[in-house]
Design a protein around this motif. Structure first.
Motif, short mmCIF file in Angstrom:
data_model
loop_
_atom_site.label_atom_id
_atom_site.label_comp_id
_atom_site.label_asym_id
_atom_site.label_seq_id
_atom_site.Cartn_x
_atom_site.Cartn_y
_atom_site.Cartn_z
N GLU A 32 -31.94 15.70 -84.68
CA GLU A 32 -31.41 16.64 -83.68
C GLU A 32 -31.63 16.02 -82.16
N GLU A 33 -32.79 15.49 -82.17
CA GLU A 33 -33.05 15.00 -80.58
C GLU A 33 -32.45 13.53 -80.53
N TYR A 34 -31.14 13.24 -80.44
CA TYR A 34 -30.53 11.99 -80.50
C TYR A 34 -30.63 11.24 -78.91
N ARG A 35 -30.86 10.14 -79.15
CA ARG A 35 -31.16 9.21 -77.92
C ARG A 35 -30.04 8.09 -78.41
N ARG A 36 -28.94 7.92 -77.63
CA ARG A 36 -27.77 6.99 -77.86
C ARG A 36 -28.61 5.76 -77.97
N LYS A 37 -29.14 5.21 -76.90
CA LYS A 37 -29.86 3.97 -76.65
C LYS A 37 -30.72 3.56 -78.00
N ASP A 38 -31.43 4.56 -78.27
CA ASP A 38 -32.26 4.21 -79.58
C ASP A 38 -31.30 4.10 -80.86
N VAL A 39 -30.31 4.58 -81.13
CA VAL A 39 -29.43 4.60 -82.15
C VAL A 39 -28.77 3.32 -82.10
N LEU A 40 -28.34 2.88 -80.98
CA LEU A 40 -27.64 1.60 -80.80
C LEU A 40 -28.57 0.37 -81.19
N GLN A 41 -29.77 0.59 -80.49
CA GLN A 41 -30.78 -0.65 -80.62
C GLN A 41 -31.28 -0.57 -82.26
N GLY A 42 -31.19 0.66 -82.88
CA GLY A 42 -31.55 0.54 -84.38
C GLY A 42 -30.55 0.02 -85.26
N ILE A 43 -29.11 0.18 -84.98
CA ILE A 43 -28.27 -0.54 -85.50
C ILE A 43 -28.28 -2.00 -85.43
N LEU A 44 -28.44 -2.48 -84.04
CA LEU A 44 -28.40 -3.87 -83.67
C LEU A 44 -29.82 -4.40 -84.44
N ARG A 45 -30.83 -3.79 -84.52
CA ARG A 45 -32.03 -4.31 -85.32
C ARG A 45 -31.50 -4.48 -86.89
N GLY A 46 -30.84 -3.59 -87.31
CA GLY A 46 -30.60 -3.33 -88.87
C GLY A 46 -29.62 -4.55 -89.10
N VAL A 47 -28.70 -4.91 -88.42
CA VAL A 47 -27.81 -6.20 -88.26
C VAL A 47 -28.44 -7.58 -87.81
N ASP A 48 -29.64 -7.77 -87.54
CA ASP A 48 -30.14 -8.90 -86.89
C ASP A 48 -29.27 -9.30 -85.77
N ALA A 49 -29.20 -8.42 -84.81
CA ALA A 49 -28.25 -8.97 -83.76
C ALA A 49 -29.12 -9.54 -82.37
N LEU A 50 -30.25 -8.90 -82.40
CA LEU A 50 -30.65 -9.09 -80.91
C LEU A 50 -32.40 -8.57 -81.49
N GLY A 51 -33.14 -9.41 -80.46
CA GLY A 51 -34.55 -9.16 -80.65
C GLY A 51 -34.77 -7.96 -79.72
N ARG A 52 -35.98 -7.02 -80.00
CA ARG A 52 -36.50 -5.77 -79.35
C ARG A 52 -36.47 -6.29 -77.81
N ASP A 53 -37.20 -7.45 -77.38
CA ASP A 53 -37.35 -7.54 -75.92
C ASP A 53 -35.96 -7.73 -75.33
N GLU A 54 -34.91 -8.35 -76.01
CA GLU A 54 -33.88 -8.42 -75.24
C GLU A 54 -33.04 -7.19 -75.31
N MET A 55 -33.15 -6.61 -76.31
CA MET A 55 -32.44 -5.15 -76.48
C MET A 55 -33.02 -4.21 -75.33
N ASP A 56 -34.31 -4.28 -75.02
CA ASP A 56 -34.69 -3.22 -74.05
C ASP A 56 -34.15 -3.38 -72.59
N LYS A 57 -33.95 -4.56 -72.48
CA LYS A 57 -33.37 -5.08 -71.17
C LYS A 57 -31.89 -4.65 -70.66
N LEU A 58 -31.29 -4.42 -71.89
CA LEU A 58 -29.70 -4.12 -71.57
C LEU A 58 -29.38 -2.69 -71.66
N PRO A 59 -28.49 -2.33 -70.54
CA PRO A 59 -28.01 -1.06 -70.55
C PRO A 59 -27.11 -0.52 -71.79
N GLU A 60 -26.96 0.70 -71.93
CA GLU A 60 -26.49 1.41 -73.20
C GLU A 60 -24.98 0.65 -73.29
N GLU A 61 -24.18 0.57 -72.22
CA GLU A 61 -22.82 -0.09 -72.45
C GLU A 61 -22.73 -1.49 -73.01
#
Length: 172
Positions: A32-61
């Protein structure tokens, strides 16, 4: 809540036939407490696309674009578990390419309108509560594994539990 949406989705997600059909898959709990950036990062982590440090630096778009590009080359399964609002799908749909045949997005929600909004052409599966016999069987299998019947000294208590739980497997 508690009718078994997430349990059913997990059974599908973890089934070996499903795993072998998709090149990558990701499971993200939305809530219920949806945060778009967290969801996008979670999917990217799941498909092994980016490391956490790299993801934290990117804007949502940029996360949306990165996810779209990664998934465009693969057959994917993404589970969005416990979606509460239509705005969730509206904020994520552009990240999912439609090019690769066989890719799927499975969305669980307790809100019928959210399911219809995500794909107006699909026929969402609505899980019904268990009936009394199914509830007794589930209670028996959990409380008395291997038993064919509930012991007579617990029968009245079992009836009370079944009524109180109103067919919800999680409550039983």
């Amino acid at each position: 809540g508690g009718v078994g949406k997430t349990t059913l989705a997990k059974k599908l997600y973890n089934d070996s036939r499903i795993a072998n059909h998709f090149e990558c898959k990701a499971w993200v709990y939305v809530s219920e407490e949806y945060r778009r950036k967290d969801v996008l990062q979670g999917i990217l982590r799941g498909v092994d696309a980016l490391g956490r440090d790299e993801m934290d630096k990117l804007p949502e778009e940029e996360l949306v674009n990165k996810l779209h590009n990664v998934l465009a080359e693969k057959r994917y399964l993404v589970v969005l578990d416990d979606v509460w609002a239509m705005e969730v799908w509206d904020g994520l749909k552009y990240a999912f390419p439609r090019r690769k045949l066989g890719s799927k997005i499975l969305l669980t929600t307790r809100i019928w309108e959210v399911a219809l909004h995500a794909d107006g052409h699909s026929h969402p599966h609505q899980i019904r509560p268990l009936n009394q016999d199914e509830s007794f069987a589930l209670l028996r299998s959990k409380a008395f594994p291997g038993a064919n019947v509930i012991p007579s000294e617990f029968e009245n208590l079992a009836k009370e539990i079944v009524v109180k739980c109103e067919g919800l497997p999680l409550a039983l």
